[in-house]
Design a protein around this motif. Sequence first.
Motif: not given
Lengths: 269, 269
Positions: A160, A164-168, B133, B136-137, B140-141, B144, B180
């Motif tokens: 989502y 401050d950016g996309l998060k898992l 956390y 990993l974010n 992911f960023r 994506i 994700a």
Amino acid sequence: AAMAGWGWARAVRGLLLDVSGVLYDSGADGGVPIAGSAEAVRRIKASGLKLQLCTNETQATRENFVRKLRGLGFDISVAEVTAPAPAACRLLKERGLRPHLLVHDDLVPEFAELDKMNPNCVVLGDAAENFTYANLNEAFRLLIGMEKPVLISLGKGRYYKETDGLKLDVGAYMKALEYACDIQAEVVGKPSKRFFESALAELGVPPEQAIMIGDDIVNDVGGAQQCGMRALQVRTGKYRPSDENHPEVKPDAYVNNLAEAVDIILQQL
Amino acid sequence: AAMAGWGWARAVRGLLLDVSGVLYDSGADGGVPIAGSAEAVRRIKASGLKLQLCTNETQATRENFVRKLRGLGFDISVAEVTAPAPAACRLLKERGLRPHLLVHDDLVPEFAELDKMNPNCVVLGDAAENFTYANLNEAFRLLIGMEKPVLISLGKGRYYKETDGLKLDVGAYMKALEYACDIQAEVVGKPSKRFFESALAELGVPPEQAIMIGDDIVNDVGGAQQCGMRALQVRTGKYRPSDENHPEVKPDAYVNNLAEAVDIILQQL
């Protein structure tokens, strides 16, 4: 969104709204409203349409979540929110399950009534900063030590958008535990049919007279359509242009934002 | 392990050994040798059989990994270790990839030669405490945001045993990012066929004259058998009795530990 082809909206009596990415963009700073959404909620209520928020939000109790939304200018009450944690509590009680919680600190009070000694299941929510290496290992060890591991996941979203950016999202961590334990989680929250049905029951409208409005092509739009509802995707929140080529899910319409959706729907009535 | 039915072992000329759970149990304290394993390595070498360690270890450079093993009493040299990071480095160079690393701090020097500016892929190892956390974010960023996300995973193990308990392995975090981003990772390390083939090339023995000995039913035993090797599962490390009912993989034999495997194999020669 072209105005043609919205004839089906004439039958609508109630709206289910996703929250994060539709009403506001969430964030560590409390989030910011999406332009026009607070006014759109007021217009829905003034029109006589019923309204229920249908959220996978699991970073706060419903009470605190509603307090935050009201602070952002949304005229919403606790009874107008369908969220996974209360649904999970009902399920845990029905089955006599004692949860180990890997959830956000602010969600813990929702499970206050349940016995948590000697846990026989793991409940996974969007734990955010609580998704630490140590906490994930702890949840894994509890599961792998159970004769029949029970993992209950509050949603299965992939990611989502926060300010401050996309998060898992919780779904990514659910997949990690599923793979490590070779199990399937039980999902409480969107896109579970049972969850949409409880939101419709609270809305008091049958699926064919309800419209779901969300930013998540799979969990909002696909899930609602599976329950017999029409569903719109907004181009706010986590919406990405590639969603419009999704191989399996096609919304009944796209709208730029909630305000535009409400404009068009009210014009059909 | 019954002695009957080991006739095939007469053809053996080399052994591939998994390390964690076979030679020693790893842990934050440096780990502890599994009883009899150091002596078993000496006996293999004295017998004239070739030996190569085939590990998915990605918490240290090969040099430091070998230093640790020598400190635990194992007579091993750097050339006797096949590990994912050097294999991944070769692959990145071949394809002109610039990695973002989500790996253990101690593995970073293995990638020293590679350009890491403006990354066009993510390399995932067993990052342990670096599986935060935030990290990993960030991974992911980056993924994506790529037109065609490339995720290279150093192994796909589900979990492993350390002296203080079971830990989630890199495969769990790989699944989280795969889900994700809706992508498939490329796995470098066991059970990839290419990885076993490079270990066999370093062993200098064809698959039908090699035996793999490991504690992981899927990644050690299944992977080696897919390459035409015989494979034994030890009942040490992450071995669990339920492995003996695995629906897809059946080892050529079970042994209580490496020492017993070496006893039986040397008796066949």
